[in-house]
Write an enzyme that holds these catalytic residues in place. Structure first.
Site, PDB file in Angstrom:
ATOM      1  N   ASP A 223       0.818  -1.216   0.000  1.00 38.06           N
ATOM      2  CA  ASP A 223       0.000   0.000   0.000  1.00 38.06           C
ATOM      3  C   ASP A 223       0.850   1.263   0.000  1.00 38.06           C
ATOM      4  O   ASP A 223       0.326   2.365  -0.084  1.00 38.06           O
ATOM      5  CB  ASP A 223      -0.924  -0.015   1.224  1.00 38.06           C
ATOM      6  CG  ASP A 223      -2.032   1.019   1.148  1.00 38.06           C
ATOM      7  OD1 ASP A 223      -2.534   1.272   0.032  1.00 38.06           O
ATOM      8  OD2 ASP A 223      -2.403   1.586   2.199  1.00 38.06           O
TER       9      ASP A 223
ATOM     10  N   SER B  83      -7.745   5.467  -0.295  1.00 36.91           N
ATOM     11  CA  SER B  83      -7.832   4.181  -0.994  1.00 36.91           C
ATOM     12  C   SER B  83      -9.278   3.698  -1.001  1.00 36.91           C
ATOM     13  O   SER B  83      -9.980   3.798   0.006  1.00 36.91           O
ATOM     14  CB  SER B  83      -6.949   3.142  -0.297  1.00 36.91           C
ATOM     15  OG  SER B  83      -5.604   3.534  -0.293  1.00 36.91           O
TER      16      SER B  83
ATOM     17  N   GLN C 198      -4.702  -1.045  -7.355  1.00 33.20           N
ATOM     18  CA  GLN C 198      -5.455  -0.261  -6.380  1.00 33.20           C
ATOM     19  C   GLN C 198      -6.157   0.891  -7.076  1.00 33.20           C
ATOM     20  O   GLN C 198      -5.585   1.556  -7.940  1.00 33.20           O
ATOM     21  CB  GLN C 198      -4.527   0.289  -5.293  1.00 33.20           C
ATOM     22  CG  GLN C 198      -5.254   1.066  -4.202  1.00 33.20           C
ATOM     23  CD  GLN C 198      -4.290   1.580  -3.146  1.00 33.20           C
ATOM     24  OE1 GLN C 198      -3.773   2.693  -3.261  1.00 33.20           O
ATOM     25  NE2 GLN C 198      -4.038   0.783  -2.109  1.00 33.20           N
TER      26      GLN C 198
END
Length: 288
Positions: free
Chosen positions: A204, A228, A278
């Site tokens: 991440d 996110s 993502q």
């Protein structure tokens, strides 16, 4: 081992409350919301606690629903969706203040041999020994916004060496791609469950930033709301995580106040360890 690395290993060691129910905590930092990689890693640990250790995670898909509160524990509830002959499927819901903040589905597989190929690691990337860490860059660079300086100066369980730092100090429109070297700041235990959780944690880092490059922006810009939305990861091959990893990233699209970023994680020898995707919210704040 750094104290931050010790803390990461500690927060990934979830407390078992009941059958399929676990509790995790957050490191006490000045940041107001839980780092997304922490939630992904802890949810994966919760799922792993309900699966035969002989079966390894090969993919996960998660959705962020609410910002996590660093001041209170996170409860992880595991749904054992399916136990098959070769695969297991788990769903995990992370809960705070009576609400779901994150959900994750993960699939586990018995280790098997089969066809094997991979896309090669990019050529021409400087070695990590030829680059400076973010902390070292702070001492030599001017024009770095204060919020980024504070973020870089934090003690973290990961050491990061960006190949390019232009996006931190420039508002030029840049190609939507970046390479960073990243490694743990202490030994990683040899068990695959903890290695995969740490890989999920580090996946991440910096990924959504890449979607802001073509717009001359950065995720810390005060006129942007950035968060996110979802996170997907595929685990390809084992690695002891005892050396630098190259995290190569690109962003194929931004639209509708959302940006999509993709990543590939290689070890120093060029072995593809994992792939990541993502999508995140990148919303221009109203000036009113």
């Amino acid at each position: 081992m750094s104290s931050a690395m010790q803390e990461l290993l500690s927060i990934l060691d979830l407390e078992r409350l009941e059958h399929n129910l676990f509790r995790g905590r957050s490191p006490q930092t000045a940041w107001q919301r839980v780092f997304g990689g922490q939630t992904i890693g802890q949810a994966l640990v919760a799922a792993q606690r309900t699966v035969d250790p002989a079966r390894r995670v090969h993919s996960l898909h998660g959705y962020f629903m609410r910002p996590g509160d660093t001041k209170v524990p996170i409860v992880y509830e595991v749904d054992r969706i399916r136990d098959g002959l070769s695969f297991n499927t788990r769903r995990v819901v992370a809960i705070q203040h009576g609400h779901a903040i994150f959900s994750l589905e993960a699939s586990f597989q018995l280790v098997e041999e089969g066809l094997d190929h991979q896309v090669p690691m990019p050529l021409g990337v400087p070695a990590p020994e030829d680059l400076r860490t973010q902390r070292e860059l702070l001492d030599t660079m001017e024009g770095v916004p204060e919020v980024i300086r504070r973020f870089w100066a934090r003690e973290r369980p990961l050491e990061i060496k960006p190949v390019s730092i232009e996006h931190y100090v420039s508002r030029d429109r840049l190609p939507p791609q970046q390479n960073i070297w990243i490694r743990a700041t202490g030994p990683v235990p040899g068990a695959w469950p903890i290695q995969s959780a740490i890989l999920a944690y580090l996946s991440d880092m910096t990924l959504l930033d890449t979607a802001t490059f073509p717009h001359g922006r950065a995720v810390f810009d005060p006129d942007l709301q950035v968060a996110s939305l979802d996170h997907a990861m595929w685990f390809h091959r084992d690695d002891p995580l005892d050396d630098w990893l190259l995290y190569t990233q690109d962003s194929p699209s931004s639209s509708g106040s959302r940006g999509l970023s993709r990543g590939a994680i290689y070890n120093r020898t060029g072995l593809l360890i994992a792939s990541v995707a993502q999508e995140g919210l990148i919303r221009l704040r109203s000036k009113a």
